[in-house]
Design an enzyme around this catalytic site. Structure first.
Site, short mmCIF file in Angstrom:
data_model
loop_
_atom_site.label_atom_id
_atom_site.label_comp_id
_atom_site.label_asym_id
_atom_site.label_seq_id
_atom_site.Cartn_x
_atom_site.Cartn_y
_atom_site.Cartn_z
N TYR A 56 15.01 -19.45 25.44
CA TYR A 56 15.26 -18.28 26.37
C TYR A 56 16.61 -17.81 25.80
CZ TYR A 56 11.10 -19.82 28.88
OH TYR A 56 9.70 -19.85 29.22
N ARG A 59 15.72 -15.13 23.76
CA ARG A 59 15.06 -13.91 24.15
C ARG A 59 16.14 -13.20 25.27
NH1 ARG A 59 9.67 -15.82 26.96
NH2 ARG A 59 9.44 -13.64 27.38
N GLN A 91 4.22 -9.55 35.68
CA GLN A 91 4.66 -10.66 35.32
C GLN A 91 5.53 -10.77 34.06
OE1 GLN A 91 0.18 -11.97 33.85
NE2 GLN A 91 0.17 -10.04 34.10
N HIS A 109 6.81 -14.24 37.76
CA HIS A 109 7.03 -15.31 36.55
C HIS A 109 8.46 -15.30 36.70
CE1 HIS A 109 2.63 -14.66 34.91
NE2 HIS A 109 2.65 -15.21 36.10
N CYS A 117 19.46 -23.79 39.06
CA CYS A 117 19.88 -25.38 39.00
C CYS A 117 18.51 -26.02 39.42
CB CYS A 117 20.88 -25.47 39.75
SG CYS A 117 21.54 -27.04 39.80
N CYS A 120 20.00 -28.64 42.35
CA CYS A 120 20.39 -28.08 43.77
C CYS A 120 19.62 -26.98 44.34
CB CYS A 120 21.57 -27.89 43.88
SG CYS A 120 22.40 -26.33 43.26
N CYS A 136 26.24 -26.35 36.83
CA CYS A 136 25.99 -25.37 37.73
C CYS A 136 27.06 -24.72 38.91
CB CYS A 136 25.07 -26.04 38.84
SG CYS A 136 24.50 -24.94 40.19
N SER A 178 -3.49 -9.15 29.01
CA SER A 178 -4.47 -9.41 28.50
C SER A 178 -5.58 -10.04 29.70
CB SER A 178 -4.36 -10.46 27.32
OG SER A 178 -3.77 -11.66 28.04
N LEU A 203 -3.89 -1.34 25.83
CA LEU A 203 -4.24 -0.96 24.22
C LEU A 203 -5.41 -0.93 24.04
CD1 LEU A 203 -2.28 0.06 22.26
CD2 LEU A 203 -2.13 -2.31 21.30
N1 APR Z 1 0.45 -0.71 25.17
C1 APR Z 1 -0.56 -0.94 26.11
N2 APR Z 1 -0.92 -2.11 25.95
C2 APR Z 1 -0.42 -3.24 24.79
C3 APR Z 1 0.49 -2.42 24.04
C4 APR Z 1 0.92 -1.36 24.16
N3 APR Z 1 1.88 -0.95 23.49
N4 APR Z 1 0.74 -3.81 23.25
C5 APR Z 1 -0.05 -4.85 23.59
N5 APR Z 1 -0.51 -4.29 24.70
C6 APR Z 1 -1.83 -5.33 25.57
C7 APR Z 1 -2.71 -5.90 24.64
O1 APR Z 1 -3.80 -5.56 24.13
C8 APR Z 1 -2.89 -7.34 25.42
O2 APR Z 1 -4.00 -7.24 26.14
O3 APR Z 1 -1.17 -5.95 26.29
C9 APR Z 1 -1.62 -7.10 26.49
C10 APR Z 1 -0.62 -8.48 26.31
O4 APR Z 1 -1.32 -9.51 26.56
P1 APR Z 1 -0.50 -11.02 26.50
O5 APR Z 1 0.25 -10.96 25.15
O6 APR Z 1 -1.40 -12.10 26.93
O7 APR Z 1 0.61 -10.96 27.73
P2 APR Z 1 0.41 -11.17 29.34
O8 APR Z 1 -0.89 -10.69 29.65
O9 APR Z 1 1.56 -10.13 29.96
O10 APR Z 1 0.56 -12.70 29.52
C11 APR Z 1 0.60 -13.02 30.83
O11 APR Z 1 1.10 -15.24 30.02
O12 APR Z 1 2.51 -16.09 28.43
C12 APR Z 1 2.53 -16.11 29.78
O13 APR Z 1 3.83 -16.05 31.46
C13 APR Z 1 3.54 -15.29 30.32
O14 APR Z 1 3.48 -13.47 31.95
C14 APR Z 1 2.92 -13.91 30.65
C15 APR Z 1 1.58 -14.26 30.80
#
Ligand code: APR
Length: 234
Positions: A56, A59, A91, A109, A117, A120, A136, A178, A203
């Site tokens: 993290y 990130r 998310q 999320h 923390c 606490c 903390c 997704s 996408l």
């Molecule tokens: N524009 C639109 N859609 C897009 C683009 C883009 N430029 N690039 C990728 N995508 C789409 C992909 O086709 C896919 O369906 O975004 C989706 C990303 O899917 P994931 O990677 O599975 O992300 P997400 O659905 O946000 O994951 C849900 O899973 O890993 C955990 O906590 C994490 O919040 C996250 C949760």
């Protein structure tokens, strides 16, 4: 102007992809490099907190160099201009919705730029690295600081507020997700049950594509502003 009274917009990692933040399950996505069990579960944190905190920290550092894109901006504009209620349920743990000007926002999320923390329960804004030696600011204890994000197996935040919005929604739009992870993946079915019109902007078709009445596929920075324009033009 469209005459939807209550619009709920669910966003996922695909919304921030064109800002330079990786998605999770696409080719070269985060879960192709890391095993989520090691870096995004309470068990992984107990086993190797350094590995999780570093994941993290990286990130959070990368986040400092990204900006909201045209899709984030269009959603903030909808919130400002649309006469009905507009709420974004995200998310995403990034702060790009806020940076684009969205206020009516629910981070289900958690947030990368907040720390929690585990000793606490105190939460605070956090921009720096967290290590196992970080104390903390509230209780002074060491070893319990973690990013304020929801890990697999933990309960997402604000589910009651989200359920209330879903039950009142007459339009549900899902962007850049997704549809693999519950409870978010179940929101479209809930919204449909309540009679909402359901739209997927992604996408490619998601795992839940069959539950959407309407779908527009393409990059978020082009399909989202165009769809928002349609809503505002009515
Ligand atoms: N524009 C639109 N859609 C897009 C683009 C883009 N430029 N690039 C990728 N995508 C789409 C992909 O086709 C896919 O369906 O975004 C989706 C990303 O899917 P994931 O990677 O599975 O992300 P997400 O659905 O946000 O994951 C849900 O899973 O890993 C955990 O906590 C994490 O919040 C996250 C949760």
């Amino acid at each position: 102007m469209s005459n939807y009274q209550h619009i709920v917009i669910l966003t996922g990692a695909g919304l921030s992809a064109e800002s330079g933040l990786s998605t999770f399950r696409d080719k070269g996505g985060i879960w192709s490099t890391y095993d989520y069990r090691d870096v995004a579960t309470p068990q992984g944190f107990a086993r190797d907190p350094g590995l999780v905190l570093d994941f993290y920290n990286q990130r959070r550092r990368a986040h400092a160099h990204v900006k909201p894109n045209a899709a984030h901006t269009a959603l903030a504009r909808l919130e400002r201009k649309y006469p009905g209620e507009v709420v974004v349920v995200t998310q995403n743990i990034d702060a790009l919705h806020e940076a684009a000007g969205s206020h009516h926002l629910i981070h289900m999320h958690g947030e990368l730029l907040k720390a929690l923390c585990a000793k606490c329960g105190a939460r605070q804004a956090w921009m720096d690295d967290i290590t196992s030696n970080t104390s903390c600011p509230a209780c002074g204890k060491v070893g319990g600081m973690r990013p304020d994000v929801v890990w697999f197996g933990e309960m997402p935040y604000h589910l009651e507020r989200i359920a209330a919005h879903l039950s009142a929604a007459d339009l549900f739009v899902s962007i850049g997700t997704s549809g693999n992870v519950y409870p978010a993946a179940g929101f479209v079915a809930e919204a449909r049950l309540n009679g909402a019109h359901t739209v997927e902007l992604n996408l490619e078709p998601s795992e839940r594509a069959s539950l959407f009445i309407e779908a527009i596929h393409g990059p978020a920075t082009s399909v989202v502003p165009a769809y928002i324009e349609r809503l505002l033009a009515g």
